[in-house]
Design an enzyme around this catalytic site. Structure first.
Site, PDB file in Angstrom:
ATOM      1  N   LYS A 279       0.426  -1.054   0.101  1.00  0.00           N
ATOM      2  CA  LYS A 279       0.112  -0.269   0.011  1.00  0.00           C
ATOM      3  C   LYS A 279       0.907   1.356  -0.073  1.00  0.00           C
ATOM      4  CE  LYS A 279      -4.224  -1.668   2.294  1.00  0.00           C
ATOM      5  NZ  LYS A 279      -5.180  -1.403   1.526  1.00  0.00           N
ATOM      6  N   ARG A 353     -10.423 -11.078   1.832  1.00  0.00           N
ATOM      7  CA  ARG A 353     -11.293 -12.157   1.108  1.00  0.00           C
ATOM      8  C   ARG A 353     -10.842 -13.545   1.545  1.00  0.00           C
ATOM      9  NH1 ARG A 353     -12.186  -8.939  -4.644  1.00  0.00           N
ATOM     10  NH2 ARG A 353     -11.366  -7.784  -2.809  1.00  0.00           N
TER      11      ARG A 353
HETATM   12  N1  BES Z   1      -8.283  -3.189   3.956  1.00  0.00           N
HETATM   13  C1  BES Z   1      -8.537  -3.071   3.223  1.00  0.00           C
HETATM   14  C2  BES Z   1      -9.524  -2.643   2.759  1.00  0.00           C
HETATM   15  C3  BES Z   1      -9.983  -0.991   3.411  1.00  0.00           C
HETATM   16  C4  BES Z   1      -9.243   0.302   2.191  1.00  0.00           C
HETATM   17  C5  BES Z   1     -10.046  -1.018   4.784  1.00  0.00           C
HETATM   18  C6  BES Z   1      -9.793   1.759   3.024  1.00  0.00           C
HETATM   19  C7  BES Z   1     -10.242   0.200   5.106  1.00  0.00           C
HETATM   20  C8  BES Z   1     -10.221   1.435   4.173  1.00  0.00           C
HETATM   21  C9  BES Z   1      -8.192  -4.319   2.544  1.00  0.00           C
HETATM   22  O1  BES Z   1      -7.586  -5.394   2.372  1.00  0.00           O
HETATM   23  C10 BES Z   1      -7.624  -3.907   0.826  1.00  0.00           C
HETATM   24  O2  BES Z   1      -6.676  -3.826   1.016  1.00  0.00           O
HETATM   25  N2  BES Z   1      -8.650  -4.434  -0.287  1.00  0.00           N
HETATM   26  C11 BES Z   1      -8.116  -3.542  -1.930  1.00  0.00           C
HETATM   27  C12 BES Z   1      -9.120  -4.897  -2.333  1.00  0.00           C
HETATM   28  C13 BES Z   1      -8.233  -4.675  -4.213  1.00  0.00           C
HETATM   29  C14 BES Z   1      -7.011  -4.811  -3.867  1.00  0.00           C
HETATM   30  C15 BES Z   1      -9.202  -5.135  -4.819  1.00  0.00           C
HETATM   31  C16 BES Z   1      -8.919  -2.556  -2.031  1.00  0.00           C
HETATM   32  O3  BES Z   1      -9.735  -2.327  -1.324  1.00  0.00           O
HETATM   33  O4  BES Z   1      -7.776  -1.343  -2.685  1.00  0.00           O
HETATM   34 MN    MN Z   2      -5.672  -5.219   2.057  1.00  0.00          MN
END
Ligand code: BES
Ligand code: MN
Ligand code: ZN
Length: 507
Positions: A279, A353
């Site tokens: 990230k 997921r």
């Molecule tokens: N934990 C994150 C989602 C999240 C984002 C929670 C912002 C709280 C605030 C999750 O694991 C994630 O990173 N999701 C990705 C999925 C994508 C790679 C398909 C996302 O939402 O960018």
């Molecule tokens: Mn994630």
């Protein structure tokens, strides 16, 4: 904070402050407020005439009693239009008023049973809303602050003023409110805790302690046992972390029937760096809260046990960190989940997921009749609904309707999202049964459709709390930081099941 009910004449109460109320467009004062007004020589009615007290929701006017009452101050809390008063408005107004009084140095507060007798608010539910509003609104997380000035300012006692007839129902309502709010605050504590403290191991320790305190059954499975059960998706995510993953199961038996009436499954990523699909560093610290779903189901089941709901509930938390490392899982890898389905990894940041896939399979294997999962799953859900509303993704409308009804009771907003089968297309993989990212468009829905593959027909609702788990600022009974959403909705849901199913309970 100690919350109690006392039979006293309101004008005799000894507390730093007394909370009374006013309503928009109402000319006359409620009974207790009128008594206080009289003791203050008509101060409240005069301020109303001058338009300084309008009774608008969340307007609070503080009047110094200057010796006219044993209490130092009177806070007149605006509750808005009488016909529109709800439990949620009482919670919010009590929270805001208590915070204001805390800022002014009050340590003991007394309040009238706010809203009792108006609309759907009973004596009992008024006390519940007051207890919830005060405990949730005054919540702080200060344990890592060492300077003394950060530790000051705490309301020690809140007294709900009663006449002799009301006492039992006020006490029952307050007790219920305390259990429910303390559960939400437990979830908040876990989410606010930094990830170097709130590890999977720590979550498991808390589960064991909750089990001991509230008479739940607990199992904590380690990496080896997860491997035996075939949890290849969860183990794939855990590969990059030096913290051992834990698969936590809490079990509450509320009736004598065999089987699990509902499984509550919560995402327990104690830190989400994104893994190899790293990230951006801005706001990455918020990813200590990626176990909010897990915390919420642990907190909810502990309250459900205390409230002795006649429902059999299982809480399941797959817990691990998601970190990059020489041994970490990688984009392109293929993992095999517990139900035998293979998953192509497109992004190691779509880890939630994966761990939920194994947890849902486990719940099904245990024979759960219904399932709710709670997860900070997608940024896309936060884009869609902001920080106000939780997204809900059902495969079963009856269960969905029960969740929505429960959310109306708790005041935690939940909105149903579409689950059309066309969205499945986006999750199709060229090398495995499914892939873990369906791309950018409709990202919250494709994530839910991914989970649906592991639910296989059991009535289920997925709650995406990525937007609602944290608050940027204080708002009513929500305070900055972890919100504790959707703990109170889960509790309300299970209590409503207990009422509607009329099971042969043993408690
Ligand atoms: N934990 C994150 C989602 C999240 C984002 C929670 C912002 C709280 C605030 C999750 O694991 C994630 O990173 N999701 C990705 C999925 C994508 C790679 C398909 C996302 O939402 O960018
Ligand atoms: Mn994630
Ligand atoms: Zn995550």
């Amino acid at each position: 904070m100690d919350i109690k009910v006392a039979i006293t004449a309101i004008e005799k109460i000894k507390a730093d402050a007394i909370i009374v109320n006013s309503f928009e467009t109402e000319k006359s004062l409620e009974k207790d407020t009128a008594t206080i007004d009289q003791a203050l020589g008509g101060a409240i009615s005069r301020l109303m005439e001058k338009g300084e007290i309008k009774g608008k929701l969340n307007e609070t006017v503080i009047i110094y009693t200057l010796g006219k009452l044993p209490a130092d101050k009177v806070a007149v809390a605006g509750l808005g239009k009488k016909a529109e008063l709800t439990h949620n408005k009482v919670r919010g107004a009590v929270a805001e008023t208590c915070r204001l009084l805390r800022n002014k140095g009050a340590t003991t507060i007394a309040t009238i049973p706010q809203g009792a007798g108006i609309n759907a608010i009973t004596t009992e539910s008024s006390a519940q809303a007051i207890a919830e509003g005060a405990l949730l609104g005054l919540y702080t997380f200060r344990k890592h602050m060492t300077r003394a000035e950060n530790k000051t300012g705490e309301i020690k006692e809140l007294t709900i003023i009663s006449d002799s007839g009301m006492k039992p129902s006020l006490e029952a309502g307050a007790k219920r409110g305390i259990i429910i709010a303390e559960a939400a605050n437990l979830a908040r504590d876990m989410v606010n805790e930094p990830a170097n403290f709130m590890t999977p191991t720590r979550m498991a320790e808390i589960a064991v302690k909750l089990a001991e305190t509230h008479g739940l059954e607990v199992s904590v499975f380690d990496q080896e046992q997860m491997a035996e059960m075939g949890m290849g998706a969860l183990l794939g995510v855990a590969q990059g972390s030096r913290q051992p993953p834990k698969f936590i199961v809490l079990n509450y038996k509320g009736n004598s029937s065999a089987g699990i009436d509902i499984a509550l499954i919560g995402k327990g990523i104690t830190f989400d760096s994104g893994g190899i699909s790293l990230k951006p560093s801005e706001k990455m610290e918020e990813m200590k809260g990626d176990m909010a779903g897990g915390a919420s189901v642990m907190a909810a089941i502990s309250a459900i046990a205390q409230l002795k709901a006649r429902v059999n509930v299982m809480a399941i938390v797959p817990a691990t960190e998601n970190l990059p490392d020489g041994n970490a899982y990688k984009p392109g890898d293929v993992l095999k989940a517990m139900n035998g389905k293979t998953i192509e990894i497109i992004s190691t940041d779509a880890e939630g997921r994966l761990i939920l896939a194994d947890a849902l399979s486990y719940a099904r294997k245990q024979g759960a009749k219904q399932m709710i999962d709670v997860a900070t799953l997608t940024g896309a859900c936060k884009v869609a609904l902001g920080d106000v509303t939780t997204g809900a993704f059902p495969n079963n409308q009856a269960l969905m309707d029960m969740v929505i009804a429960a959310s109306k009771e708790s005041g935690e907003y939940i909105w149903q999202m579409p689950m059309f089968d066309e969205y499945r297309e986006q999750n199709k993989s060229d090398v495995a049964d499914i892939k873990n990212s369906g791309g950018r468009w409709g990202g919250a829905i494709t994530a839910a459709k991914f989970l649906e593959e592991f639910v296989e027909g059991t009535p289920w609702v997925h709650l995406d709390i990525a937007g609602t788990d944290l608050a940027e600022k204080d708002r009513g009974y929500i305070v900055k930081g972890a919100t504790g959403i959707p703990v109170r909705t889960l509790i309300a849901l299970v209590l409503s099941m207990a009422q509607s199913e009329n099971k042969g309970g043993k408690k």
